[in-house]
Scaffold this motif. Structure first.
Motif, PDB file in Angstrom:
ATOM      1  N   PHE A 305      56.369  74.901  37.540  1.00 33.94           N
ATOM      2  CA  PHE A 305      55.331  75.861  37.902  1.00 33.94           C
ATOM      3  C   PHE A 305      54.317  76.010  36.768  1.00 33.94           C
ATOM      4  CE2 PHE A 305      59.344  77.226  39.994  1.00 33.94           C
ATOM      5  CZ  PHE A 305      59.020  76.706  41.223  1.00 33.94           C
ATOM      6  N   ILE A 309      50.204  75.140  36.684  1.00 37.67           N
ATOM      7  CA  ILE A 309      49.121  76.023  36.239  1.00 37.67           C
ATOM      8  C   ILE A 309      48.295  75.353  35.152  1.00 37.67           C
ATOM      9  CG2 ILE A 309      48.613  78.211  35.099  1.00 37.67           C
ATOM     10  CD1 ILE A 309      51.131  79.335  36.454  1.00 37.67           C
ATOM     11  N   LEU A 312      46.121  72.658  36.641  1.00 33.20           N
ATOM     12  CA  LEU A 312      44.997  73.222  37.375  1.00 33.20           C
ATOM     13  C   LEU A 312      43.930  73.739  36.429  1.00 33.20           C
ATOM     14  CD1 LEU A 312      46.328  75.364  40.292  1.00 33.20           C
ATOM     15  CD2 LEU A 312      44.685  73.533  40.373  1.00 33.20           C
ATOM     16  N   VAL A 316      40.901  71.056  36.853  1.00 33.64           N
ATOM     17  CA  VAL A 316      40.176  71.346  38.062  1.00 33.64           C
ATOM     18  C   VAL A 316      38.669  71.350  37.840  1.00 33.64           C
ATOM     19  CG1 VAL A 316      39.669  73.761  38.540  1.00 33.64           C
ATOM     20  CG2 VAL A 316      41.099  72.448  40.076  1.00 33.64           C
ATOM     21  N   PRO A 321      35.735  68.527  44.198  1.00 36.54           N
ATOM     22  CA  PRO A 321      36.252  68.482  45.568  1.00 36.54           C
ATOM     23  C   PRO A 321      35.157  68.034  46.536  1.00 36.54           C
ATOM     24  CG  PRO A 321      35.759  70.729  44.966  1.00 36.54           C
ATOM     25  CD  PRO A 321      35.470  69.897  43.752  1.00 36.54           C
TER      26      PRO A 321
ATOM     27  N   PHE B  76      41.699  86.088  46.631  1.00 37.63           N
ATOM     28  CA  PHE B  76      42.878  86.144  47.484  1.00 37.63           C
ATOM     29  C   PHE B  76      44.102  86.170  46.588  1.00 37.63           C
ATOM     30  CE2 PHE B  76      44.883  84.100  51.518  1.00 37.63           C
ATOM     31  CZ  PHE B  76      45.530  85.284  51.757  1.00 37.63           C
ATOM     32  N   ILE B  78      47.735  86.195  46.196  1.00 39.64           N
ATOM     33  CA  ILE B  78      49.043  86.025  46.841  1.00 39.64           C
ATOM     34  C   ILE B  78      50.140  86.347  45.846  1.00 39.64           C
ATOM     35  CG2 ILE B  78      50.363  84.534  48.399  1.00 39.64           C
ATOM     36  CD1 ILE B  78      48.144  82.862  48.889  1.00 39.64           C
ATOM     37  N   LEU B 128      42.162  82.589  34.277  1.00 37.73           N
ATOM     38  CA  LEU B 128      42.160  81.151  34.574  1.00 37.73           C
ATOM     39  C   LEU B 128      41.036  80.808  35.546  1.00 37.73           C
ATOM     40  CD1 LEU B 128      45.975  80.417  34.928  1.00 37.73           C
ATOM     41  CD2 LEU B 128      44.460  79.710  33.083  1.00 37.73           C
ATOM     42  N   ALA B 134      40.390  77.556  37.936  1.00 46.29           N
ATOM     43  CA  ALA B 134      41.623  77.300  38.689  1.00 46.29           C
ATOM     44  C   ALA B 134      41.718  78.285  39.848  1.00 46.29           C
ATOM     45  CB  ALA B 134      42.835  77.442  37.781  1.00 46.29           C
ATOM     46  N   HIS B 135      41.925  77.788  41.064  1.00 53.03           N
ATOM     47  CA  HIS B 135      41.898  78.675  42.235  1.00 53.03           C
ATOM     48  C   HIS B 135      43.075  79.640  42.213  1.00 53.03           C
ATOM     49  CE1 HIS B 135      41.456  80.122  46.337  1.00 53.03           C
ATOM     50  NE2 HIS B 135      40.247  79.591  46.303  1.00 53.03           N
ATOM     51  N   VAL B 137      44.662  81.172  44.468  1.00 52.21           N
ATOM     52  CA  VAL B 137      45.731  81.070  45.460  1.00 52.21           C
ATOM     53  C   VAL B 137      46.905  80.275  44.894  1.00 52.21           C
ATOM     54  CG1 VAL B 137      46.365  79.990  47.641  1.00 52.21           C
ATOM     55  CG2 VAL B 137      44.347  81.416  47.517  1.00 52.21           C
ATOM     56  N   ILE B 138      46.615  79.192  44.196  1.00 47.91           N
ATOM     57  CA  ILE B 138      47.704  78.389  43.647  1.00 47.91           C
ATOM     58  C   ILE B 138      48.291  79.046  42.406  1.00 47.91           C
ATOM     59  CG2 ILE B 138      48.358  76.135  42.744  1.00 47.91           C
ATOM     60  CD1 ILE B 138      46.232  74.896  44.396  1.00 47.91           C
ATOM     61  N   THR B 139      47.429  79.522  41.490  1.00 50.32           N
ATOM     62  CA  THR B 139      47.977  80.080  40.247  1.00 50.32           C
ATOM     63  C   THR B 139      48.818  81.326  40.517  1.00 50.32           C
ATOM     64  OG1 THR B 139      45.856  81.170  39.902  1.00 50.32           O
ATOM     65  CG2 THR B 139      46.240  79.162  38.676  1.00 50.32           C
ATOM     66  N   ILE B 141      50.561  82.056  43.211  1.00 52.49           N
ATOM     67  CA  ILE B 141      51.844  81.644  43.797  1.00 52.49           C
ATOM     68  C   ILE B 141      52.764  81.081  42.723  1.00 52.49           C
ATOM     69  CG2 ILE B 141      52.860  79.768  45.114  1.00 52.49           C
ATOM     70  CD1 ILE B 141      52.271  81.579  47.101  1.00 52.49           C
ATOM     71  N   MET B 142      52.213  80.222  41.856  1.00 55.69           N
ATOM     72  CA  MET B 142      53.030  79.628  40.804  1.00 55.69           C
ATOM     73  C   MET B 142      53.564  80.711  39.874  1.00 55.69           C
ATOM     74  SD  MET B 142      53.157  76.349  41.232  1.00 55.69           S
ATOM     75  CE  MET B 142      53.294  76.641  42.949  1.00 55.69           C
ATOM     76  N   LEU B 143      52.704  81.716  39.579  1.00 55.85           N
ATOM     77  CA  LEU B 143      53.140  82.794  38.685  1.00 55.85           C
ATOM     78  C   LEU B 143      54.234  83.638  39.321  1.00 55.85           C
ATOM     79  CD1 LEU B 143      49.773  83.818  37.033  1.00 55.85           C
ATOM     80  CD2 LEU B 143      51.763  82.877  35.890  1.00 55.85           C
ATOM     81  N   PHE B 145      56.776  82.412  40.935  1.00 59.41           N
ATOM     82  CA  PHE B 145      58.015  81.711  40.577  1.00 59.41           C
ATOM     83  C   PHE B 145      58.335  81.895  39.095  1.00 59.41           C
ATOM     84  CE2 PHE B 145      56.680  79.388  44.386  1.00 59.41           C
ATOM     85  CZ  PHE B 145      57.856  79.437  45.110  1.00 59.41           C
ATOM     86  N   TRP B 347      36.499  76.915  46.347  1.00 61.01           N
ATOM     87  CA  TRP B 347      37.744  76.170  46.202  1.00 61.01           C
ATOM     88  C   TRP B 347      37.562  75.009  45.225  1.00 61.01           C
ATOM     89  CZ3 TRP B 347      42.669  76.546  47.325  1.00 61.01           C
ATOM     90  CH2 TRP B 347      43.458  75.399  47.445  1.00 61.01           C
ATOM     91  N   GLY B 348      38.424  74.938  44.224  1.00 56.86           N
ATOM     92  CA  GLY B 348      38.468  73.751  43.366  1.00 56.86           C
ATOM     93  C   GLY B 348      37.363  73.653  42.349  1.00 56.86           C
TER      94      GLY B 348
END
Lengths: 332, 350
Positions: A305, A309, A312, A316, A321, B76, B78, B128, B134-135, B137-139, B141-143, B145, B347-348
């Motif tokens: 994980f 991060i 990204l 990124v 994209p 967003f 999450i 971030l 860094a989007h 939504v992904i960061t 979610i990863m955080l 975990f 995004w991205g």
């Protein structure tokens, strides 16, 4: 000759990182052949669902639709594949059912984002939450399947030391993922279909002017992508674990998105990125085996994980994209 | 009249979800009528049950507010799950770690330390995003975990009571507890106060205006002289702060200690609630009570009607599906709503 040298110089950091990883693997494997091979083979296995998920995300995003519902597509397919196998005791029917379920989920995402023109991020989240809720509701603990998908040795190739064990003694979905990387690379960059897909992701109205149906192509990509995510789900329940657990995707769908971005929306790049992430998983097992950091397993568990991060945050900004991504397309 | 009109879509979404849920219950061989009357009975009939529903609604209100606030700023979040967890953990540590303080100091201190932990955890994806693109939504979610692993480590290595075989913090001091008045938990009132506070912040202050401007159109906002980076980081931090309060209240007012797993699904419920409330902080309160009522009575429903309690997860997902499906919105509001935020726009890249 000069251009080859230039390429090597341009890729010097990647080559150094690759060599460092190999050196570390040999060190972690205690300078013996068997554990080193085992780590590398596990790397490939762990990378399978990630590269499949990334291919799914790539097809969707190349055509202009963000898919953050990969996690849900994988989870639902893992469940459906497992249930079908448990009912029919046929692994291949299970994999096929997982594939079909993924395609349906892809079509559902298409319905929400292309036909209804909903927000793509919210639509993906809906898929994720829906899959988690429905699979938990329908799952009956105690169901079992008798075996996982079998390992297939590719003739004499499997007897080659190190390489053979890594690449030619795998289970079917792992082979399929390698094949798909090549097929999708070819399809995206060498065929009319790929050109159209990329066109509607960059400039949909221009593509529509020359007669490409944006809606049709987006549906097609989402459904194919969903099928690939379905394979990733079938991999989890039928090839890797051999059972279904609540929420068993455990964030892999999101890691796959990071893999896709890290691989710069390119199948071959994504494969390399997936191997890197697979490696962070594979090395965990070896850490436990060697007794390193055993008092603190939580830190080992965090590695994938945190790597996501860092990747990204680090890459990124430099990766671009597809231009039309995230916007619903309306004909004028 | 205006309130009725804007409540129409959520109400229709809930009704449709309940109908679809009834179909599923029927198909699984039970009676939907029995199941739903058990759901109602288990959450609203009798003061004690009503109190439990409010207790369960509390972290949901805070989780919903956290998601809604980030939505207003065009983000967003999450990661409510992880921010809630950190809030609960730090509040638990502060709750048993400080001794000899009077209630009037200890309880707010533990509550605010938990909230600060949530804010810090929420600020990471904000930073971030603002600096590296860094989007979130992904960061986020990863955080989530990472937070779960971190919390487990802290509970086993740092804050474990000697001899306790479970992974959890020791019981908090009495001076850190959030009391319950009769059947009404004080924590619920705190959450309601935060909902009104958030409404005031967004609608009546310059900062709130800046947040909403960045949410609607970041480039226009930065052209108007608003520092989007600052707003992105602050929005995420405040979102995390709200989630952290939710976790703190759960530890200090309900469980009395931090225990892992208390927050399963709370982060996702926050998304459902925020969308059901159409990101209106006041509407978050009834939305959270609705979702909480299903959670509170799921076991009674299983006992009385023989339906697996996970059906409530399905109904919640269906509510989210219907409320987020734009066609329903458009049926009732002929044209597109003026205030719509697109999360995919950045995004991205940033």
């Amino acid at each position: 000759m000069n251009s080859l040298l230039e390429r090597i110089i341009r890729l010097r950091w990647w080559i150094l990182i690759f060599l460092a990883i190999i050196a570390f693997t040999i060190f972690a494997g205690d300078f013996r052949q068997d554990p080193t091979t085992a780590i590398l083979a596990a790397t490939l296995r762990h990378s399978t669902p990630l590269v499949l998920g990334a291919l799914c995300g790539m097809l969707c995003e190349r055509s202009g639709v963000i898919n953050i519902g990969i996690e849900g597509q994988m989870l639902m397919s893992a469940f459906v594949g497992f249930t079908v196998t448990a009912a029919t005791s046929s692994l291949y029917l299970g994999v096929a059912a997982g594939l079909a379920c993924g395609m349906l989920m892809g079509a559902a995402l298409g319905g929400l984002t292309v036909s209804l023109q909903g927000d793509q991020i919210i639509a993906g989240t809906v898929l994720n939450i829906f899959a988690l809720g429905l699979t938990s509701f329908l799952y009956t603990p105690g169901e079992t399947i008798h075996s996982k998908t079998p390992r297939i040795n590719v003739g004499p190739l499997a007897d080659i030391p190190v390489i053979g064990k890594i690449f030619f003694a795998n289970q079917p979905i792992t082979y399929l993922s390698l094949l798909l990387v090549a097929v999708i690379w070819y399809a995206l960059f060498k065929t009319t279909w790929g050109l159209r897909t990329r066109a509607i992701g960059e400039h949909p109205s221009a593509a529509e002017t020359v007669g490409v149906s944006v809606a049709k192509m987006r549906y097609l990509n989402l459904i194919i992508g969903g099928g690939i995510a379905g394979l990733a789900g079938a991999y989890l329940s039928l090839e890797a674990v051999g059972s279904f657990e609540r929420g068993m995707t455990n964030g892999k769908g999101f890691v796959a998105l990071a893999v896709m971005i890290f691989g710069r929306w390119n199948p071959v790049g994504a494969w390399g990125a997936a191997l890197l992430f697979g490696y962070t998983n594979a090395i965990q097992t070896q850490f436990q085996f060697r007794g390193w950091l055993t008092g603190h397993p939580q830190f080992i568990g965090m590695i994938p994980f945190i790597v996501t991060i860092v990747v990204l945050a680090g890459f990124v900004g430099r990766a671009r994209p597809p231009a039309a991504i995230g916007q619903p397309y309306t004909r004028e | 009249m205006k309130i009725l009109r804007s409540a129409l879509v959520p109400i229709i979404a809930v009704v449709l979800a309940l109908l679809a849920g009834a179909l599923l219950i029927q198909l699984s061989g039970s009676s939907p009528r029995e199941a739903y009357s058990a759901l109602f009975e288990g959450s609203f009939v009798g003061w004690e049950r009503f109190g439990t529903t409010l207790e369960k609604a509390t972290p949901l209100i805070m989780g919903g507010l956290a998601v809604a606030f980030a939505f207003k700023g065009g983000l967003f979040n999450i990661g409510g799950q992880g921010q809630l967890l950190f809030g609960a953990l730090i509040a638990g540590a502060a709750g048993y770690g400080f001794t000899g303080l009077p209630w009037i100091i200890h309880m707010p201190l533990a509550l605010l330390l938990g909230a600060a932990a949530g804010a810090a955890w929420g600020a990471i994806p904000g930073v971030l995003k603002a600096t590296r693109g860094a989007h979130e939504v992904i960061t986020t979610i990863m955080l989530n975990f990472v937070a779960a692993n971190m919390a487990e480590w802290l509970c086993t290595k740092v804050w474990r009571e000697p001899g306790d075989i479970l992974v959890r913090t020791p019981i908090i001091e009495g001076s850190a507890e959030i009391p319950t008045f009769g059947n009404i938990p004080l924590g619920f009132l705190i959450a309601v106060a935060f909902a009104f506070g958030m409404w005031y912040l967004l609608q009546k202050t310059t900062f709130g205006f800046e947040v909403r401007s960045v949410g609607l159109n970041p480039s226009a906002a930065s052209y108007a002289g608003i520092s989007t980076k600052r707003i992105v980081i602050l929005t995420m931090a405040i979102s995390g702060f709200l989630a952290g309060i939710g976790g703190s209240i759960e530890t200090l007012g309900v469980l009395g200690r931090y225990e892992p797993g208390f927050n399963a699904g709370l982060g996702f419920d926050g998304i459902t609630i925020a969308l059901l409330a159409r990101t209106n902080p006041i509407a978050v309160i009834p939305s959270a009570v609705l979702i909480a009522s299903m959670d509170a009575s799921a076991s009674l429903m299983q006992f009385k009607a023989g339906v697996a309690p996970e059906i409530t997860d399905v109904i919640e997902a269906l509510i989210l599906l219907f409320v987020a499906t734009p066609i329903i919105v458009r049926w009732f509001f002929k044209s597109r709503q003026g205030e719509e935020i697109s999360f995919g726009a950045n995004w991205g890249s940033s």
